[in-house]
Write a protein that holds these residues in place. Structure first.
Motif, mmCIF file in Angstrom:
data_model
loop_
_atom_site.group_PDB
_atom_site.id
_atom_site.type_symbol
_atom_site.label_atom_id
_atom_site.label_comp_id
_atom_site.label_asym_id
_atom_site.label_seq_id
_atom_site.Cartn_x
_atom_site.Cartn_y
_atom_site.Cartn_z
ATOM 1 N N ARG A 9 -52.950 -64.360 70.507
ATOM 2 C CA ARG A 9 -54.016 -64.962 70.331
ATOM 3 C C ARG A 9 -55.063 -63.715 70.845
ATOM 4 N NH1 ARG A 9 -57.928 -67.770 73.606
ATOM 5 N NH2 ARG A 9 -56.223 -67.880 75.214
ATOM 6 N N VAL A 10 -56.368 -63.787 70.115
ATOM 7 C CA VAL A 10 -57.187 -62.719 70.627
ATOM 8 C C VAL A 10 -58.495 -63.643 70.789
ATOM 9 C CG1 VAL A 10 -58.596 -60.604 70.186
ATOM 10 C CG2 VAL A 10 -56.233 -60.910 69.276
ATOM 11 N N THR A 34 -53.906 -72.948 68.747
ATOM 12 C CA THR A 34 -53.796 -72.934 70.182
ATOM 13 C C THR A 34 -53.886 -74.248 70.785
ATOM 14 O OG1 THR A 34 -54.544 -70.603 70.322
ATOM 15 C CG2 THR A 34 -54.932 -71.942 72.298
ATOM 16 N N CYS A 35 -55.248 -75.085 70.504
ATOM 17 C CA CYS A 35 -55.515 -76.513 70.989
ATOM 18 C C CYS A 35 -55.209 -77.466 70.136
ATOM 19 C CB CYS A 35 -56.894 -76.158 71.496
ATOM 20 S SG CYS A 35 -58.201 -76.118 70.148
ATOM 21 N N VAL A 56 -63.350 -69.297 63.539
ATOM 22 C CA VAL A 56 -63.275 -69.398 65.261
ATOM 23 C C VAL A 56 -63.410 -70.750 65.515
ATOM 24 C CG1 VAL A 56 -64.343 -68.674 67.221
ATOM 25 C CG2 VAL A 56 -64.580 -67.260 65.327
ATOM 26 N N CYS A 57 -62.311 -71.156 66.456
ATOM 27 C CA CYS A 57 -62.076 -72.550 66.651
ATOM 28 C C CYS A 57 -63.323 -72.798 67.833
ATOM 29 C CB CYS A 57 -60.960 -72.603 67.423
ATOM 30 S SG CYS A 57 -60.666 -74.573 68.457
ATOM 31 N N PRO A 58 -64.303 -73.846 67.537
ATOM 32 C CA PRO A 58 -65.409 -74.365 68.511
ATOM 33 C C PRO A 58 -64.812 -74.765 69.802
ATOM 34 C CG PRO A 58 -65.228 -75.915 66.851
ATOM 35 C CD PRO A 58 -64.020 -75.052 66.409
ATOM 36 N N ALA A 59 -63.679 -75.083 70.108
ATOM 37 C CA ALA A 59 -63.271 -75.588 71.275
ATOM 38 C C ALA A 59 -62.578 -74.476 72.268
ATOM 39 C CB ALA A 59 -62.383 -76.691 71.062
#
Length: 277
Positions: A9-10, A34-35, A56-59
Motif C-alpha cells: 500500500r502507498v 486495506t480496511c 482513493v479510499c475515503p476512510a
C-alpha cells in the motif's frame, strides 16, 4: 493483476491526483483491500502520471486502480468487435454497390455519347472547342431514358463519397479520391486483363504440348476502346465524389455530436440516481 500479486500500500492524498511509487489494484468487488470499505460509489479519477482510473479510499486513504468486472469487460469487447464487423460489412457492400451503380451509369452515358457522336475521352475537347452545339440525338432515342443516364452516374458517385467518408474515418480525406479512382479502374479493366491472361495461358500451354497455335477470333473479348472510355469516365466522377465526401464528413460530425450529447445525458442521469440513494 490477481490479489496475490498486489503491491504494498502507498499512502496518498485523498484528492486522487498523481501518486508516486507503485499502485494497488482494487479487487473486482470494489472494496478497499486495506480496511474493506465499499468504494463502489467513489468516482474514479484519471491519474496524471499512470493514466489509470484511480480510486482513493475515503476512510484510510489507500489508492487503488479500478478494474471492471470480467463479464462487463468481455461484453464491451464483444460490442467493439461487433461494431467493427458491421462497419466492415457495410463498407464492403456499400462501396461495391456504389461502384456498380456509377460504372453502370457511365456505361449508359457512353452509349448515349456514341449516339450523339462523341466519347468520354473526347468530351472535354468537345466542350472547349464548342462542338457541343453539333450534338444531335437520333429520333429513335427521343423520349427514352438515355439522356438522363448521367444523373445516375452523379447520384451514385455522391453516395460513394458519403459511404467511403463515413466508413474510412481513419484515412486522410484526400486519400479517398485516389482510392475511388483506383477501384473504378480495377473493376473496369478486370474483364480485359482476365481475357488476355486466359488467351496467353492457352497459347503457352499449346506451345508446351506441341499443339498448333491458338487463334482467337476478333471481337471475342472486351473492347479495349470501350474499356478505356469507361476508365476515362472515372475522372468525371471525382467532382460528385468529392461533394459526397463533404456530406459524409458533415454527417459524421453530427453523429459524433449526437453521441456525445446522449453520453452526457446518461452521465447526468446516473449521477442523479446515485445522489438520490
Amino acid at each position: 493483476m490477481p490479489p496475490s500479486a498486489v503491491t504494498p500500500r502507498v499512502n496518498a492524498p485523498r484528492s486522487g491526483g498523481s501518486v508516486p511509487g507503485r499502485l494497488v489494484f482494487m479487487p473486482v468487488a470494489h472494496a478497499c483491500i486495506t480496511c474493506g470499505n465499499s468504494l463502489s460509489r467513489v468516482r474514479a479519477l484519471r491519474d496524471q502520471h499512470y493514466g489509470l482510473p484511480l480510486v482513493v479510499c475515503p476512510a484510510c486513504g489507500t489508492p487503488c486502480v479500478r478494474r471492471r468486472h470480467p463479464l462487463q469487460s468481455g461484453w464491451r469487447r464483444w460490442r467493439a468487435v461487433q461494431r467493427a464487423i458491421r462497419q466492415m460489412v457495410f463498407l464492403t457492400i456499400g462501396t461495391a454497390a456504389m461502384l456498380a451503380g456509377s460504372i453502370g451509369g457511365a456505361a449508359l452515358t457512353q452509349d448515349y455519347f456514341r449516339a450523339i457522336g462523341t466519347r468520354w475521352t473526347r468530351l472535354h475537347s468537345d466542350v472547349l472547342t464548342g462542338r457541343v452545339s453539333q450534338w444531335r440525338a437520333p429520333e429513335w432515342m427521343q423520349g427514352s431514358g438515355e439522356p438522363f443516364s448521367p444523373i445516375m452516374l452523379v447520384m451514385f458517385s455522391v453516395l460513394g463519397g458519403v459511404v467511403l467518408s463515413a466508413g474510412l474515418t481513419h484515412w486522410k480525406r484526400w486519400m479517398l479520391i485516389p482510392a475511388w479512382v483506383g477501384l473504378w479502374n480495377v473493376v473496369v479493366f478486370m474483364p480485359l486483363v482476365t481475357h488476355r491472361s486466359v488467351v496467353l495461358v492457352e497459347r503457352v500451354w499449346a506451345w508446351v504440348l506441341g499443339a498448333g497455335p491458338v487463334y482467337v477470333p476478333r471481337g471475342s473479348g472486351p473492347d479495349f476502346t470501350a474499356t478505356f472510355d469507361l476508365a476515362a469516365a472515372s475522372l468525371y466522377s471525382v467532382a460528385p465524389f468529392a461533394f459526397g465526401m463533404l456530406g459524409g464528413a458533415l454527417a459524421r460530425r453530427l453523429s459524433a455530436k449526437n453521441a456525445r450529447r446522449r453520453w452526457i445525458k446518461r452521465r447526468r442521469w446516473l449521477r442523479r440516481r446515485r445522489e438520490s440513494r
